[in-house]
Design a protein around this motif. Structure first.
Motif, PDB file in Angstrom:
ATOM      1  N   ARG A  46      26.464 -29.219 -26.712  1.00  0.00           N
ATOM      2  CA  ARG A  46      25.422 -28.508 -27.452  1.00  0.00           C
ATOM      3  C   ARG A  46      26.052 -27.567 -28.480  1.00  0.00           C
ATOM      4  O   ARG A  46      27.053 -26.905 -28.187  1.00  0.00           O
ATOM      5  N   ARG A  63      14.726 -19.986 -39.898  1.00  0.00           N
ATOM      6  CA  ARG A  63      13.459 -20.520 -39.379  1.00  0.00           C
ATOM      7  C   ARG A  63      12.267 -19.729 -39.915  1.00  0.00           C
ATOM      8  O   ARG A  63      11.244 -20.301 -40.271  1.00  0.00           O
ATOM      9  N   VAL A  71      14.374 -32.065 -37.428  1.00  0.00           N
ATOM     10  CA  VAL A  71      15.499 -32.230 -36.510  1.00  0.00           C
ATOM     11  C   VAL A  71      15.543 -33.660 -36.014  1.00  0.00           C
ATOM     12  O   VAL A  71      14.503 -34.303 -35.839  1.00  0.00           O
ATOM     13  N   THR A  75      19.336 -34.556 -31.288  1.00  0.00           N
ATOM     14  CA  THR A  75      19.634 -33.128 -31.287  1.00  0.00           C
ATOM     15  C   THR A  75      18.557 -32.349 -30.552  1.00  0.00           C
ATOM     16  O   THR A  75      18.854 -31.446 -29.768  1.00  0.00           O
ATOM     17  N   ALA A  76      17.300 -32.695 -30.790  1.00  0.00           N
ATOM     18  CA  ALA A  76      16.203 -32.001 -30.106  1.00  0.00           C
ATOM     19  C   ALA A  76      16.313 -32.154 -28.595  1.00  0.00           C
ATOM     20  O   ALA A  76      16.065 -31.206 -27.837  1.00  0.00           O
ATOM     21  N   GLU A  79      19.769 -30.239 -27.347  1.00  0.00           N
ATOM     22  CA  GLU A  79      19.693 -28.789 -27.497  1.00  0.00           C
ATOM     23  C   GLU A  79      18.513 -28.174 -26.750  1.00  0.00           C
ATOM     24  O   GLU A  79      18.352 -26.957 -26.723  1.00  0.00           O
ATOM     25  N   TYR A  81      15.122 -28.474 -27.379  1.00  0.00           N
ATOM     26  CA  TYR A  81      14.106 -27.910 -28.260  1.00  0.00           C
ATOM     27  C   TYR A  81      12.775 -27.758 -27.541  1.00  0.00           C
ATOM     28  O   TYR A  81      12.354 -28.634 -26.780  1.00  0.00           O
ATOM     29  N   ALA A  84       8.027 -24.196 -31.593  1.00  0.00           N
ATOM     30  CA  ALA A  84       8.448 -23.070 -32.426  1.00  0.00           C
ATOM     31  C   ALA A  84       7.224 -22.521 -33.144  1.00  0.00           C
ATOM     32  O   ALA A  84       6.123 -23.074 -33.051  1.00  0.00           O
ATOM     33  N   ILE A  88       7.348 -28.693 -36.358  1.00  0.00           N
ATOM     34  CA  ILE A  88       8.608 -29.400 -36.180  1.00  0.00           C
ATOM     35  C   ILE A  88       8.377 -30.879 -36.444  1.00  0.00           C
ATOM     36  O   ILE A  88       7.447 -31.476 -35.892  1.00  0.00           O
ATOM     37  N   VAL A  90      10.252 -34.354 -35.949  1.00  0.00           N
ATOM     38  CA  VAL A  90      11.354 -34.986 -35.240  1.00  0.00           C
ATOM     39  C   VAL A  90      11.613 -36.354 -35.870  1.00  0.00           C
ATOM     40  O   VAL A  90      10.693 -37.172 -35.984  1.00  0.00           O
ATOM     41  N   LEU A 101       9.328 -30.951 -26.217  1.00  0.00           N
ATOM     42  CA  LEU A 101       8.296 -30.775 -27.239  1.00  0.00           C
ATOM     43  C   LEU A 101       6.975 -31.444 -26.867  1.00  0.00           C
ATOM     44  O   LEU A 101       6.016 -31.351 -27.616  1.00  0.00           O
ATOM     45  N   GLU A 135      17.829 -28.901 -39.044  1.00  0.00           N
ATOM     46  CA  GLU A 135      18.809 -28.360 -38.105  1.00  0.00           C
ATOM     47  C   GLU A 135      19.701 -29.451 -37.503  1.00  0.00           C
ATOM     48  O   GLU A 135      20.249 -29.287 -36.426  1.00  0.00           O
TER      49      GLU A 135
END
Length: 197
Positions: A46, A63, A71, A75-76, A79, A81, A84, A88, A90, A101, A135
């Motif tokens: 990560r 942000r 993203v 990665t989501a 990391e 995610y 937010a 977002i 994806v 998410l 990101e």
């Protein structure tokens, strides 16, 4: 180019404002972190495992300045995610929403393939999202750079050397994209740069 030592975090809005001489159209900014020896992740896989307090401040500020966060699905997932306070998007070939998410409020998470990167960028602007923050990850950054749609690359270099086998901030077939340094900040050995493409 501006070089600043120990910026006051109250100045981050000004330091990371979209350039006043920008051309019309959406602005796509990518934010990535790396160690001094080029690792984009720590042993956990990560990027969050190599960041520090000043990087987190800039991450949060970017942000806040963005209309939308883009993203890659991998990665989501890695990391972790979650929802937010910005929409977002994806990027996913499979169309699957990353687990963290899935409980997001309706309409706050969109899943799309990249396809034509220029059309994708225009499509975000058509939705009213002209300040776009990507990101990563490294494969998505490579694809966006290769398509010529990145306007700015923000990088954090943390003062650590970790060795081992780790991804870099760009992964995939070779690209060669010249950059122009816009701003360089230093705080406690961490280097934060804005590069214009």
């Amino acid at each position: 180019m501006r070089v600043l030592i120990g910026p006051d975090t109250d100045d981050l809005d000004e330091l990371y404002a979209v350039p006043a001489d920008r051309t019309d159209g959406p602005w796509l900014r990518v934010n990535m972190i790396t160690t001094l020896d080029g690792a984009a992740t720590g042993d956990s896989g990560r990027s969050g495992s190599i960041n520090n307090a000043v990087d987190q401040q800039v991450f949060d500020r970017l942000r806040a300045l963005a209309d939308v966060i883009v993203v890659g699905a991998g990665t989501a997932r890695v990391e972790g995610y979650g929802p937010a306070d910005r929409p977002i998007v994806v990027i996913s070939r499979s169309g699957e929403v990353p687990e963290g998410l899935r409980g997001a409020p309706p309409g706050s998470v969109l899943v799309e393939p990249l396809g034509d990167a220029a059309a994708f960028k225009r499509g975000l602007a058509d939705r009213g999202w002209s300040n776009i923050l990507c990101e990563g990850g490294p494969s998505l950054l490579r694809d966006l750079l290769a398509a010529g749609v990145v306007d700015e690359l923000c990088t954090t270099i943390v003062p650590r050397v970790i060795g081992g086998e780790h991804p870099r901030i760009v992964a995939g077939p070779p690209v060669d994209v010249p950059l122009r340094l816009h701003t360089l900040l230093e705080q406690d050995g961490t280097l934060l740069a804005r590069w214009l493409v």
